[in-house]
Design a protein around this motif. Structure first.
Motif, short mmCIF file in Angstrom:
data_model
loop_
_atom_site.label_atom_id
_atom_site.label_comp_id
_atom_site.label_asym_id
_atom_site.label_seq_id
_atom_site.Cartn_x
_atom_site.Cartn_y
_atom_site.Cartn_z
N SER A 89 1.19 12.40 -3.11
CA SER A 89 0.51 11.16 -2.72
C SER A 89 -0.98 11.37 -2.52
N GLY A 90 -1.42 12.64 -2.64
CA GLY A 90 -2.85 12.90 -2.60
C GLY A 90 -3.45 12.94 -1.22
N HIS A 91 -2.63 13.08 -0.17
CA HIS A 91 -3.18 13.12 1.18
C HIS A 91 -3.81 14.48 1.46
N GLY A 98 -5.61 5.13 8.35
CA GLY A 98 -4.95 4.03 7.65
C GLY A 98 -4.08 4.53 6.51
N ALA A 99 -4.58 5.51 5.76
CA ALA A 99 -3.82 6.07 4.65
C ALA A 99 -2.59 6.80 5.17
N SER A 103 1.36 5.95 4.37
CA SER A 103 2.28 6.97 3.88
C SER A 103 3.55 6.98 4.72
N LYS A 104 3.39 6.88 6.03
CA LYS A 104 4.53 6.87 6.94
C LYS A 104 5.40 5.65 6.70
N LYS A 144 5.16 -5.96 5.99
CA LYS A 144 4.60 -6.09 4.65
C LYS A 144 4.11 -4.75 4.12
N LEU A 145 4.41 -4.51 2.85
CA LEU A 145 3.86 -3.37 2.11
C LEU A 145 3.31 -3.94 0.81
N ARG A 146 2.02 -3.79 0.62
CA ARG A 146 1.37 -4.37 -0.56
C ARG A 146 1.70 -5.85 -0.70
#
Length: 218
Positions: A89-91, A98-99, A103-104, A144-146
Motif C-alpha cells: 500500500s506504499g505506507h 489520515g493515510a 489503511s486501517k 464511507k470508503l471512497r
C-alpha cells in the motif's frame, strides 16, 4: 490495454494468498471438527455451499467485532500478510495520520468487520428499501470508503439486542459514521475498559446510553 502496475500485481497476489489461506484454514477446521459432517457438505451444490458459508462468515465477523477479538494477532501467517499489505500500500514512516487511518479502515473491510451494501442486504435478508429506512430512522448507520457506503457486521450479530443497539445509535445523533464505529468498538475507561458492544451483549444498556450521550456532545 494498459499493463497492470507492480503495486496492482502485488495487491492481486496478496488477495489470492489471503483467499488460499482462508479456504485452507476453513477446510481444515471443518475436517477436524466433524469428519463425518464433511460428507454432508460435499452433498451440497456449489452455490448452496457458497451461500451458507458466506452467511455464516458474515455472522461470525459480527461476533468478532462484538467481542473485540484481534484475529490478526492470533495467526502468525496473518501477521506476515499484514506486513505485505503495508508494503504494497506504499505506507512509509512519514505517512500522514489520515493515510494510516484509511489503511486501517480498508483492513476492516478485508476482515469482514464492515460489509458492502449488497452483502449486508443479502446477509440480513432485507431489501435495499428497508435498509434505507433503517438508516434514515437511526436504527443502522453506515461508514464511507471512497464515498461508497459500508455497514458494520456487528448489526448482524444475534449476541446483541437489536432494539438496544438502535437506541444507542440514535443517542449518538448526527455523529458521523466512522465516529460511531469508533464509539462502539473502542474500549472506554468510563465503561470499565470495555467496549460499548461488549456491554450491550450483557444488557448494560443504561451505562452505554450515558456514554453515548457524552460522546455525542464532545
Amino acid at each position: 490495454m494498459p499493463r497492470p502496475t507492480s503495486n496492482e500485481n502485488d495487491a492481486t497476489s496478496l488477495k489470492c494468498a489471503r483467499v488460499r489461506y482462508a479456504i485452507r484454514s476453513a477446510v481444515l477446521a471443518a475436517v477436524l471438527a466433524d469428519p463425518e459432517g464433511v460428507d454432508a457438505l460435499l452433498d451440497l451444490t456449489d452455490e448452496e455451499l457458497g451461500r451458507r458459508f458466506k452467511e455464516r462468515l458474515w455472522e461470525v465477523a459480527g461476533l468478532v467485532t462484538v467481542f473485540n477479538i484481534d484475529l490478526p494477532a492470533m495467526r502468525a501467517e496473518e501477521e506476515k500478510l499484514r506486513k505485505r499489505v503495508k508494503s504494497s500500500s506504499g505506507h512509509r514512516p512519514g505517512a500522514t495520520k489520515g493515510a494510516a487511518a484509511r489503511s486501517k479502515r480498508y483492513q476492516l473491510l478485508s476482515e469482514g468487520a464492515i460489509l458492502r451494501e449488497e452483502d449486508f442486504i443479502r446477509a440480513s435478508r432485507i431489501t435495499k428499501k428497508a435498509l434505507d429506512k433503517d438508516v434514515a430512522s437511526g436504527r443502522v448507520f453506515q461508514v464511507k470508503l471512497r464515498s461508497k457506503p459500508y455497514y458494520p457486521a456487528f448489526f448482524l450479530s444475534n449476541m446483541v439486542d437489536r432494539k438496544a443497539l438502535a437506541s444507542v445509535v440514535r443517542r449518538l445523533r448526527d455523529t458521523d459514521g466512522w465516529s460511531k464505529w469508533d464509539f462502539f468498538t473502542t474500549p472506554s475507561e468510563s465503561l470499565g475498559g470495555s467496549t460499548p458492544l461488549r456491554l450491550l451483549r450483557v444488557n448494560e444498556l443504561k451505562s452505554v446510553l450515558k456514554a453515548a450521550e457524552y460522546f455525542a456532545k464532545n
